[in-house]
Design an enzyme around this catalytic site. Structure first.
Site, PDB file in Angstrom:
ATOM      1  N   PRO A   1       0.867  -1.309  -0.130  1.00 15.40           N
ATOM      2  CA  PRO A   1       0.047   0.058   0.102  1.00 15.40           C
ATOM      3  C   PRO A   1       0.710   1.445   0.005  1.00 15.40           C
ATOM      4  CG  PRO A   1      -0.260  -1.188   2.186  1.00 15.40           C
ATOM      5  CD  PRO A   1       0.568  -1.987   0.900  1.00 15.40           C
ATOM      6  N   ASN A   2       0.115   2.169  -0.935  1.00 13.53           N
ATOM      7  CA  ASN A   2       0.857   3.639  -0.740  1.00 13.53           C
ATOM      8  C   ASN A   2       2.245   3.722  -1.616  1.00 13.53           C
ATOM      9  OD1 ASN A   2      -1.174   4.951   0.685  1.00 13.53           O
ATOM     10  ND2 ASN A   2      -0.403   3.855   2.281  1.00 13.53           N
TER      11      ASN A   2
ATOM     12  N   ARG B   1       4.935  12.086  -2.931  1.00 14.88           N
ATOM     13  CA  ARG B   1       4.624  12.649  -1.649  1.00 14.88           C
ATOM     14  C   ARG B   1       5.966  12.227  -0.685  1.00 14.88           C
ATOM     15  NH1 ARG B   1       0.862  14.132  -4.023  1.00 14.88           N
ATOM     16  NH2 ARG B   1      -1.533  13.699  -3.548  1.00 14.88           N
TER      17      ARG B   1
ATOM     18  N   TYR C   1      11.115   9.064   1.551  1.00 19.22           N
ATOM     19  CA  TYR C   1      11.103   8.051   0.525  1.00 19.22           C
ATOM     20  C   TYR C   1      11.609   8.402  -0.971  1.00 19.22           C
ATOM     21  CZ  TYR C   1       7.628   5.818   3.695  1.00 19.22           C
ATOM     22  OH  TYR C   1       7.441   5.195   4.573  1.00 19.22           O
TER      23      TYR C   1
ATOM     24  N   ASN D   1       8.061  -5.858  -1.018  1.00 19.57           N
ATOM     25  CA  ASN D   1       8.120  -4.570  -0.276  1.00 19.57           C
ATOM     26  C   ASN D   1       6.302  -4.686   0.365  1.00 19.57           C
ATOM     27  OD1 ASN D   1       7.815  -2.312   1.146  1.00 19.57           O
ATOM     28  ND2 ASN D   1       9.121  -1.204  -0.448  1.00 19.57           N
TER      29      ASN D   1
ATOM     30  N   ALA E   1       3.217  -0.932   4.603  1.00 18.98           N
ATOM     31  CA  ALA E   1       2.893  -1.108   6.251  1.00 18.98           C
ATOM     32  C   ALA E   1       2.316  -2.459   6.586  1.00 18.98           C
ATOM     33  CB  ALA E   1       1.512  -0.232   6.184  1.00 18.98           C
TER      34      ALA E   1
ATOM     35  N   ASP F   1       1.379 -15.976   6.225  1.00 18.88           N
ATOM     36  CA  ASP F   1       0.768 -17.320   6.137  1.00 18.88           C
ATOM     37  C   ASP F   1       1.008 -17.732   4.773  1.00 18.88           C
ATOM     38  OD1 ASP F   1       0.159 -17.770   8.746  1.00 18.88           O
ATOM     39  OD2 ASP F   1      -1.815 -17.138   8.708  1.00 18.88           O
TER      40      ASP F   1
ATOM     41  N   GLU G   1      12.218  -9.931   1.716  1.00 15.38           N
ATOM     42  CA  GLU G   1      11.558  -8.753   2.277  1.00 15.38           C
ATOM     43  C   GLU G   1      12.672  -7.632   1.922  1.00 15.38           C
ATOM     44  OE1 GLU G   1      11.224  -8.991   6.394  1.00 15.38           O
ATOM     45  OE2 GLU G   1      10.523  -6.757   6.447  1.00 15.38           O
TER      46      GLU G   1
ATOM     47  N   HIS H   1      13.109  -2.954   1.996  1.00 21.85           N
ATOM     48  CA  HIS H   1      12.388  -1.842   2.220  1.00 21.85           C
ATOM     49  C   HIS H   1      13.163  -0.717   1.707  1.00 21.85           C
ATOM     50  CE1 HIS H   1       9.329  -3.612   4.771  1.00 21.85           C
ATOM     51  NE2 HIS H   1      10.230  -4.276   5.365  1.00 21.85           N
TER      52      HIS H   1
ATOM     53  N   ARG I   1      13.497   3.775  12.477  1.00 22.07           N
ATOM     54  CA  ARG I   1      12.420   4.705  12.353  1.00 22.07           C
ATOM     55  C   ARG I   1      11.698   4.320  13.661  1.00 22.07           C
ATOM     56  NH1 ARG I   1       9.579   4.350   6.663  1.00 22.07           N
ATOM     57  NH2 ARG I   1       8.428   6.174   7.574  1.00 22.07           N
TER      58      ARG I   1
ATOM     59  N   ARG J   1       7.791   0.023  13.389  1.00 20.97           N
ATOM     60  CA  ARG J   1       8.404  -0.469  12.094  1.00 20.97           C
ATOM     61  C   ARG J   1       9.331  -1.375  12.540  1.00 20.97           C
ATOM     62  NH1 ARG J   1       5.938   3.182   8.056  1.00 20.97           N
ATOM     63  NH2 ARG J   1       5.649   5.149   9.091  1.00 20.97           N
TER      64      ARG J   1
HETATM   65  O1  CA2 Z   1      10.530   1.687   3.363  1.00 17.41           O
HETATM   66  C1  CA2 Z   1       9.822   0.947   2.969  1.00 17.41           C
HETATM   67  O2  CA2 Z   1      10.042   0.631   1.759  1.00 17.41           O
HETATM   68  C2  CA2 Z   1       8.574   0.805   3.651  1.00 17.41           C
HETATM   69  O3  CA2 Z   1       8.062  -0.533   3.324  1.00 17.41           O
HETATM   70  C3  CA2 Z   1       7.489   1.715   3.223  1.00 17.41           C
HETATM   71  C4  CA2 Z   1       6.120   1.852   3.667  1.00 17.41           C
HETATM   72  C5  CA2 Z   1       6.246   1.680   5.321  1.00 17.41           C
HETATM   73  O4  CA2 Z   1       5.167   1.487   5.996  1.00 17.41           O
HETATM   74  C6  CA2 Z   1       7.246   0.575   5.781  1.00 17.41           C
HETATM   75  O5  CA2 Z   1       7.424   0.752   7.309  1.00 17.41           O
HETATM   76  C7  CA2 Z   1       8.656   0.795   5.178  1.00 17.41           C
HETATM   77  C8  CA2 Z   1       5.281   2.965   3.403  1.00 17.41           C
HETATM   78  C9  CA2 Z   1       5.031   3.127   2.023  1.00 17.41           C
HETATM   79  C10 CA2 Z   1       4.593   4.420   1.724  1.00 17.41           C
HETATM   80  O6  CA2 Z   1       4.804   4.975   0.593  1.00 17.41           O
HETATM   81  C11 CA2 Z   1       4.531   6.431   0.588  1.00 17.41           C
HETATM   82  C12 CA2 Z   1       5.557   6.890  -0.476  1.00 17.41           C
HETATM   83  C13 CA2 Z   1       5.084   8.201  -0.910  1.00 17.41           C
HETATM   84  C14 CA2 Z   1       4.387   8.835   0.010  1.00 17.41           C
HETATM   85  C15 CA2 Z   1       3.787   8.672   1.028  1.00 17.41           C
HETATM   86  C16 CA2 Z   1       3.879   7.220   1.270  1.00 17.41           C
END
Ligand code: CA2
Length: 144
Positions: free
Chosen positions: A9-10, A17, A22, A73, A76, A86, A97, A99, A106, A110
């Site tokens: 997600p996201n 953003r 990121y 990846n 969240a 599972d 895995e 990231h 962080r 996390r």
């Molecule tokens: O660092 C990573 O790759 C994460 O998997 C990114 C997730 C976060 O919840 C993990 O703890 C670490 C969040 C991805 C959200 O991506 C965004 C990208 C741009 C703007 C907002 C969120």
């Protein structure tokens, strides 16, 4: 060799953003660099993103017999999803895995990954290069 890249997600918002956390590289840019690196090793890749946990679970289940490794990846869902854990465990495909950020540097929530125990290893904190390192790890776990 076929490797499935899954993004949670996201991650579709990458580059648009929160560039301080990121970066400015989009997911499409990352996919392109993974494709270039994979081509050098004659590896076939599929690269997908979903905001839905059930979709990711479905893709992991369907990967059985189709892919030699998964680079995941889970975003969240890394920290919350028993369902993803599972599914990874059930299909038995080596899963890496990854990231972008260093999750251990962080917030405390996390630091815990529910999927880490069923993955072959974790790559965290190298920005877009985490995907290239994930590809290399996926190739190496399949090297005969
Ligand atoms: O660092 C990573 O790759 C994460 O998997 C990114 C997730 C976060 O919840 C993990 O703890 C670490 C969040 C991805 C959200 O991506 C965004 C990208 C741009 C703007 C907002 C969120």
């Amino acid at each position: 060799m076929k490797i499935l890249f899954l993004n949670g997600p996201n991650l579709n918002l990458l580059g648009q953003r929160e560039p301080d956390i990121y970066g400015r590289t989009s997911l499409a840019d990352i996919e392109q660099s993974v494709r270039e690196r994979a081509a050098q090793s004659k590896v076939e890749i599929d690269f997908r993103q979903s905001n839905l946990e059930g979709q990711l679970v479905g893709w992991i289940q369907q990967a059985r017999g189709q892919f030699d490794a998964i680079v995941l990846n889970a975003a969240a869902y890394t920290h919350t999803s028993v369902a993803l854990r599972d599914a990874i465990s059930a299909v038995g495909i080596p899963t890496i895995e990854i990231h972008l950020s260093n999750v251990h540097a962080r917030e405390e929530f996390r630091h815990k990954s529910l999927i880490a125990p069923v993955c072959r290893g974790q790559i965290t904190g190298f920005g877009p290069n985490s995907y290239i390192l994930g590809l290399e790890a996926a190739i190496s776990v399949n090297a005969k």
